[in-house]
Design an enzyme around this catalytic site. Structure first.
Site, mmCIF file in Angstrom:
data_model
loop_
_atom_site.group_PDB
_atom_site.id
_atom_site.type_symbol
_atom_site.label_atom_id
_atom_site.label_comp_id
_atom_site.label_asym_id
_atom_site.label_seq_id
_atom_site.Cartn_x
_atom_site.Cartn_y
_atom_site.Cartn_z
ATOM 1 N N ASN A 9 -6.681 -8.746 -0.146
ATOM 2 C CA ASN A 9 -6.432 -7.901 1.015
ATOM 3 C C ASN A 9 -7.452 -8.294 2.084
ATOM 4 O OD1 ASN A 9 -6.111 -5.885 2.893
ATOM 5 N ND2 ASN A 9 -6.859 -4.230 1.567
ATOM 6 N N TRP A 10 -6.992 -9.034 3.068
ATOM 7 C CA TRP A 10 -7.919 -9.535 4.094
ATOM 8 C C TRP A 10 -8.312 -8.454 5.096
ATOM 9 C CZ3 TRP A 10 -5.440 -14.965 5.607
ATOM 10 C CH2 TRP A 10 -5.535 -15.811 4.484
ATOM 11 N N LYS A 11 -7.640 -7.338 5.062
ATOM 12 C CA LYS A 11 -7.895 -6.243 6.018
ATOM 13 C C LYS A 11 -7.817 -6.790 7.446
ATOM 14 C CE LYS A 11 -10.338 -3.907 2.402
ATOM 15 N NZ LYS A 11 -11.294 -2.922 1.969
ATOM 16 N N HIS A 96 -2.898 2.280 1.058
ATOM 17 C CA HIS A 96 -4.300 1.888 0.868
ATOM 18 C C HIS A 96 -5.185 3.035 1.360
ATOM 19 C CE1 HIS A 96 -8.138 -0.091 1.472
ATOM 20 N NE2 HIS A 96 -7.728 -0.985 0.591
ATOM 21 N N GLU A 98 -7.774 3.157 3.075
ATOM 22 C CA GLU A 98 -8.159 3.093 4.495
ATOM 23 C C GLU A 98 -7.018 3.612 5.376
ATOM 24 O OE1 GLU A 98 -9.466 -1.006 4.533
ATOM 25 O OE2 GLU A 98 -11.108 -0.411 3.209
ATOM 26 N N GLU A 168 -7.565 2.156 -6.990
ATOM 27 C CA GLU A 168 -8.696 1.803 -6.142
ATOM 28 C C GLU A 168 -9.554 3.037 -5.857
ATOM 29 O OE1 GLU A 168 -8.114 -2.075 -3.801
ATOM 30 O OE2 GLU A 168 -7.399 -0.429 -2.584
ATOM 31 N N GLY A 174 -15.455 -1.698 -0.846
ATOM 32 C CA GLY A 174 -16.369 -2.216 0.175
ATOM 33 C C GLY A 174 -17.804 -1.766 0.020
ATOM 34 N N SER A 216 -14.576 -3.538 -4.868
ATOM 35 C CA SER A 216 -15.748 -4.386 -5.119
ATOM 36 C C SER A 216 -15.548 -5.384 -6.260
ATOM 37 C CB SER A 216 -17.002 -3.538 -5.346
ATOM 38 O OG SER A 216 -17.314 -2.806 -4.177
ATOM 39 N N GLY A 237 -10.751 -7.180 -1.767
ATOM 40 C CA GLY A 237 -10.989 -7.149 -0.326
ATOM 41 C C GLY A 237 -11.984 -8.228 0.077
ATOM 42 N N GLY A 238 -13.230 -7.834 0.251
ATOM 43 C CA GLY A 238 -14.279 -8.730 0.760
ATOM 44 C C GLY A 238 -14.309 -10.090 0.082
#
Ligand code: PGA
Length: 264
Positions: A9-11, A96, A98, A168, A174, A216, A237-238
Site C-alpha cells: 500500500n503505497w498510500k 483502510h 486511514e 490491521e 506506521g 509495521s 505500507g512504509g
C-alpha cells in the site's frame, strides 16, 4: 490451500515517474520467478496506469487504495469501479483505517464499497482493526468482529471464495510497533470465525478466505509473521516503498507458500 498475498500500500506516495521506477525494479526482480505469492501493488490513482504498464508480463497485480461505490455520476473527486477496471486494476483496498479515521468512512460505506467491488469483479481487501484505546480496554475481539460482520452484511457467502480481509491494528500502522505474531494470529482466527458465522452457508467457505496482517510489517519481522498458520500474507505500507525491503517480504511469502506446499 489459501492464497498467500503480499500487498504493498503505497498510500499518497510516488509520482508517476517514481511509481514507474519502483514497479520496474520489482518487475525486473520478479520476472520468471516461480513459487511466488500473489504480489499486489496499490499506488495512488494517478500512478495506477503507469504501475500497471511497468508490471506487464510479470505476476504483479494492481490494486487501488479506495473507490466509490457508484458507477458514475455527480460525485466530485471520486473514482468508480469501471474506471479502475479500465486501468488494469484487479484489487481494491476497502475501509483502510486511514480512510475510516481521516475521511469519515463508516461500516456502512465499507459495506457498500465491498458490494460494488464484488459486483464489478474487483477483488476487495477489506481492512479491519482496533485502535490503541480499544485494545487497552479489551475491546479488540468485539471491534474486529463488529467491523467484519458489518462489512459482510447482505453479501452472498460465495464471495468468500474471492475476497480478502486484512487485520490491521490501527496502533501498529506506521508506528514501527508490530503486533506480536501469535496475537495477530489469534485475532485473525477471531475474524475467520466471524466470517464463518455471518450467514448460513458461510462456515465451509470461510476457510478459503485469505486474511492478511498489516501494521509495521518489514523485512525483519515478515518471516515470523508469515510463519503463523492463520496469517495468509501482509498488507505493507512504509516497507513497500523500497524495492529491496519489499522483495525480502515477498521472499518471506514465498517461504510460507513452500512450507504450506510441503505440508499439503
Ligand atoms: P505500515 O502501513 O506498514 O506503514 O504500518 C500498513 C498499512 O497502512 O496498510
Amino acid at each position: 490451500m489459501r492464497k498467500t498475498i503480499i500487498a504493498g500500500n503505497w498510500k499518497m506516495n510516488n509520482t508517476r515517474k517514481e511509481a514507474r521506477e519502483l514497479a520496474s525494479e520489482l518487475a525486473k526482480a520478479l520476472k520468471g520467478k516461480s513459487g511466488l505469492p500473489e504480489v499486489v501493488l496499490c499506488p495512488p490513482f494517478t500512478s495506477l496506469a503507469d504501475t500497471a504498464e511497468a508490471s506487464k508480463g510479470t505476476p504483479v497485480a494492481i490494486g487501488a487504495q479506495n473507490m466509490d461505490f457508484h458507477d458514475s455520476g455527480a460525485y466530485t473527486g471520486e473514482i468508480s469501479p469501471p474506471m479502475l477496471l479500465e486501468l488494469g486494476v484487479t484489487y481494491v483496498l476497502i475501509g483502510h483505517s486511514e480512510r475510516r479515521q481521516l475521511f469519515a468512512e463508516t461500516n456502512q460505506t465499507v459495506n457498500l464499497k465491498l458490494k460494488a467491488a464484488l459486483q464489478h469483479g474487483l477483488i476487495p481487501i477489506v481492512c479491519v482493526g482496533e485502535t490503541l484505546d480499544e485494545r487497552e480496554n479489551n475491546l479488540t475481539d468485539a471491534v474486529v468482529s463488529r467491523q467484519t460482520a458489518a462489512a459482510f452484511e447482505g453479501i452472498e457467502p460465495d464471495a468468500l471464495k474471492t475476497l480478502v480481509v486484512a487485520y490491521e491494528p490501527v496502533w501498529a500502522i506506521g508506528t514501527g510497533k508490530v503486533c506480536e505474531s501469535a496475537e495477530a494470529n489469534r485475532v485473525i482466527s477471531i475474524i475467520r470465525n466471524t466470517i464463518a458465522n455471518y450467514k448460513p452457508g458461510a462456515a465451509n467457505l470461510a476457510a478459503q478466505t485469505p486474511i492478511l496482517y498489516g501494521g509495521s510489517v518489514n523485512a525483519k519481522n515478515s518471516a515470523e509473521l508469515l510463519a503463523q498458520p492463520e496469517i495468509d500474507g501482509g498488507l505493507v505500507g512504509g516497507a513497500s516503498l523500497k524495492a529491496d525491503e519489499f522483495l525480502s517480504i515477498i521472499e518471506a511469502g514465498q517461504k510460507r507458500l513452500a512450507s504450506l506446499g510441503a505440508r499439503a
